[in-house]
Design a protein around this motif. Structure first.
Motif, mmCIF file in Angstrom:
data_model
loop_
_atom_site.group_PDB
_atom_site.id
_atom_site.type_symbol
_atom_site.label_atom_id
_atom_site.label_comp_id
_atom_site.label_asym_id
_atom_site.label_seq_id
_atom_site.Cartn_x
_atom_site.Cartn_y
_atom_site.Cartn_z
ATOM 1 N N VAL A 1 0.848 -1.198 0.000
ATOM 2 C CA VAL A 1 0.000 0.000 0.000
ATOM 3 C C VAL A 1 0.881 1.246 0.000
ATOM 4 C CG1 VAL A 1 -1.748 1.282 1.298
ATOM 5 C CG2 VAL A 1 -1.821 -1.230 1.242
ATOM 6 N N ARG A 2 0.582 2.184 -0.870
ATOM 7 C CA ARG A 2 1.263 3.491 -0.824
ATOM 8 C C ARG A 2 0.783 4.231 0.417
ATOM 9 N NH1 ARG A 2 -0.397 8.629 -2.910
ATOM 10 N NH2 ARG A 2 -2.088 7.628 -4.065
ATOM 11 N N VAL A 3 1.727 4.717 1.214
ATOM 12 C CA VAL A 3 1.379 5.400 2.464
ATOM 13 C C VAL A 3 1.830 6.857 2.390
ATOM 14 C CG1 VAL A 3 1.672 5.457 4.969
ATOM 15 C CG2 VAL A 3 1.608 3.252 3.762
ATOM 16 N N THR A 4 0.904 7.735 2.704
ATOM 17 C CA THR A 4 1.193 9.168 2.737
ATOM 18 C C THR A 4 0.780 9.714 4.094
ATOM 19 O OG1 THR A 4 0.803 9.438 0.372
ATOM 20 C CG2 THR A 4 0.660 11.412 1.705
ATOM 21 N N TYR A 5 1.634 10.538 4.728
ATOM 22 C CA TYR A 5 1.262 11.192 5.989
ATOM 23 C C TYR A 5 1.071 12.676 5.707
ATOM 24 C CZ TYR A 5 5.342 8.058 6.577
ATOM 25 O OH TYR A 5 6.316 7.120 6.396
ATOM 26 N N CYS A 6 -0.143 13.141 5.863
ATOM 27 C CA CYS A 6 -0.462 14.552 5.611
ATOM 28 C C CYS A 6 -0.173 15.368 6.868
ATOM 29 C CB CYS A 6 -1.929 14.694 5.210
ATOM 30 S SG CYS A 6 -2.290 14.061 3.556
ATOM 31 N N ARG A 7 0.967 16.048 6.851
ATOM 32 C CA ARG A 7 1.382 16.841 8.010
ATOM 33 C C ARG A 7 0.671 18.193 7.997
ATOM 34 N NH1 ARG A 7 7.863 15.320 7.653
ATOM 35 N NH2 ARG A 7 7.640 13.200 8.498
ATOM 36 N N LEU A 8 -0.361 18.271 8.815
ATOM 37 C CA LEU A 8 -1.226 19.438 8.835
ATOM 38 C C LEU A 8 -0.605 20.594 9.596
ATOM 39 C CD1 LEU A 8 -4.465 17.451 9.512
ATOM 40 C CD2 LEU A 8 -4.293 19.137 7.674
ATOM 41 N N GLY A 9 -0.713 21.793 8.999
ATOM 42 C CA GLY A 9 -0.423 23.014 9.731
ATOM 43 C C GLY A 9 -1.655 23.443 10.512
ATOM 44 N N VAL A 10 -1.692 24.713 10.916
ATOM 45 C CA VAL A 10 -2.835 25.247 11.652
ATOM 46 C C VAL A 10 -3.974 25.467 10.660
ATOM 47 C CG1 VAL A 10 -3.685 27.153 13.057
ATOM 48 C CG2 VAL A 10 -1.342 26.317 13.371
ATOM 49 N N VAL A 11 -5.052 24.712 10.828
ATOM 50 C CA VAL A 11 -6.159 24.735 9.873
ATOM 51 C C VAL A 11 -7.097 25.894 10.209
ATOM 52 C CG1 VAL A 11 -8.087 23.444 8.910
ATOM 53 C CG2 VAL A 11 -5.989 22.241 9.581
ATOM 54 N N LEU A 12 -7.355 26.740 9.225
ATOM 55 C CA LEU A 12 -8.231 27.892 9.410
ATOM 56 C C LEU A 12 -9.616 27.612 8.828
ATOM 57 C CD1 LEU A 12 -5.844 30.850 8.483
ATOM 58 C CD2 LEU A 12 -6.102 29.639 10.672
ATOM 59 N N ASP A 13 -10.627 27.763 9.673
ATOM 60 C CA ASP A 13 -12.011 27.577 9.278
ATOM 61 C C ASP A 13 -12.854 28.569 10.060
ATOM 62 O OD1 ASP A 13 -14.180 25.783 7.983
ATOM 63 O OD2 ASP A 13 -14.760 25.837 10.089
ATOM 64 N N SER A 14 -13.944 29.032 9.482
ATOM 65 C CA SER A 14 -14.738 30.078 10.125
ATOM 66 C C SER A 14 -15.570 29.566 11.291
ATOM 67 C CB SER A 14 -15.667 30.731 9.098
ATOM 68 O OG SER A 14 -16.533 29.763 8.527
ATOM 69 N N ALA A 15 -15.832 28.264 11.347
ATOM 70 C CA ALA A 15 -16.744 27.734 12.361
ATOM 71 C C ALA A 15 -16.072 26.838 13.391
ATOM 72 C CB ALA A 15 -17.875 26.965 11.680
#
Length: 302
Positions: free
Chosen positions: A159-173
């Motif tokens: 299986v191809r494995v990817t780790y999505c390293r998230l920064g600070v996620v901006l959302d209005s709610a």
């Protein structure tokens, strides 16, 4: 495609699910309780992580799996018990995901696992890309390293494995932005700590689009930074927030006060890292919101 999502009822999971449905995919949400879930076209709920369930039999063949499961790092003060919950929720859910992949007779093409830029540690001077190594061993860095190691175990099954390293996620709610805006709404916005710490942010729309990009693009594997291409120092971030909201920027929040209030969790606002999305840009990803001011205007004035 047929895509399974763990954590599909959470903040990012709901938005990702809605997007994937809108472009024609069939979604299977892995959940501890599949009863009393709202019915949605092209969404099926499958129980996992509870005794007696056999999610592999219910899933059958899937093309991709997204793992977003894990306790929120910013929900409450970091006691020893809370830190263990943050770590174990990620380790155990990812181990369960790998066991699920092992049980599937036909393996998915890709596992896209959530991760975080906390991997790199904190620095005022370093610039980090996916090729960078951690510069310090703090709690968050240790958690992320363990988390990614568990996810990488799926590669044993082709299986191809990817780790999505998230920064600070901006959302209005939801998420960090709502709390960051609160002092500005009361005309009390100002620098947090020194204001010199880096903030590597990303608009929620780009989070959703980049997870989808990671699913669809076979060249994306291993670490994958989910951050906007223009990170800012916290002082500059605050000034832009004040401008977009037409509020003053004047009342500082000293480091000692934030440490007293938040304890070790104060690192989330007092420390940072400058992280660039090198792989995304190299692979031809086009950001919807590359710059902060129009991104905030989109979130707050739409």
């Amino acid at each position: 495609m047929k895509i399974a999502i763990a954590g599909g009822t959470g903040f990012i999971g709901q938005k990702l699910t809605n997007h994937l449905i809108s472009v024609g995919h069939s979604i299977y949400i892995l959940t501890r309780d599949a009863s009393n879930k709202p019915a949605k076209p092209n969404v099926t709920y499958i129980e996992w992580l509870t005794d007696g369930t056999e999610p592999a039999k219910s899933l059958g063949q899937v093309d991709a799996i997204v793992n977003l499961a894990g306790e929120s790092i910013g929900a409450s003060r970091w006691t020893s018990e809370r830190k263990d919950q943050i770590l174990q929720s990620r380790i155990q859910s990812t181990q369960s995901m790998v066991r699920l992949i092992e049980d599937l007779p036909i393996k998915p093409r890709v596992l896209v696992n959530a991760s975080a830029i906390g991997y790199y540690g904190h620095s005022l001077t370093h610039t980090f890309t996916e090729e960078s190594k951690p510069v310090e061993e703090n709690f968050l860095s240790q958690v992320v390293q363990r988390w990614e190691q568990e996810a990488e175990a799926a590669s044993v099954y082709g299986v191809r494995v990817t780790y999505c390293r998230l920064g600070v996620v901006l959302d209005s709610a939801e998420g960090a932005l709502t709390r960051m805006l609160l002092p500005f709404r009361f005309f009390a916005g100002g620098p947090l700590g020194s204001g010199e710490q880096w903030l590597s942010w990303i608009h929620i729309d780009d989070v959703v689009k980049m997870f989808t990009f990671a699913i669809e693009h076979s060249e994306i594997k291993g670490p994958f930074n989910l951050t906007a291409p223009v990170p800012l120092k916290m002082n500059d971030f605050g000034k832009i927030v004040a401008h977009v909201l037409s509020r003053p920027y004047w009342l500082p929040a000293p480091s000692f006060a934030l440490k007293l209030l938040l304890g070790e969790m104060s690192t989330l606002v007092l420390d940072g890292q400058k992280v660039l999305p090198h792989k995304a840009e190299t692979a031809g990803y086009t950001f919807l919101h590359p710059s902060l001011e129009p991104a905030l205007s989109n979130l707050l004035n739409s």
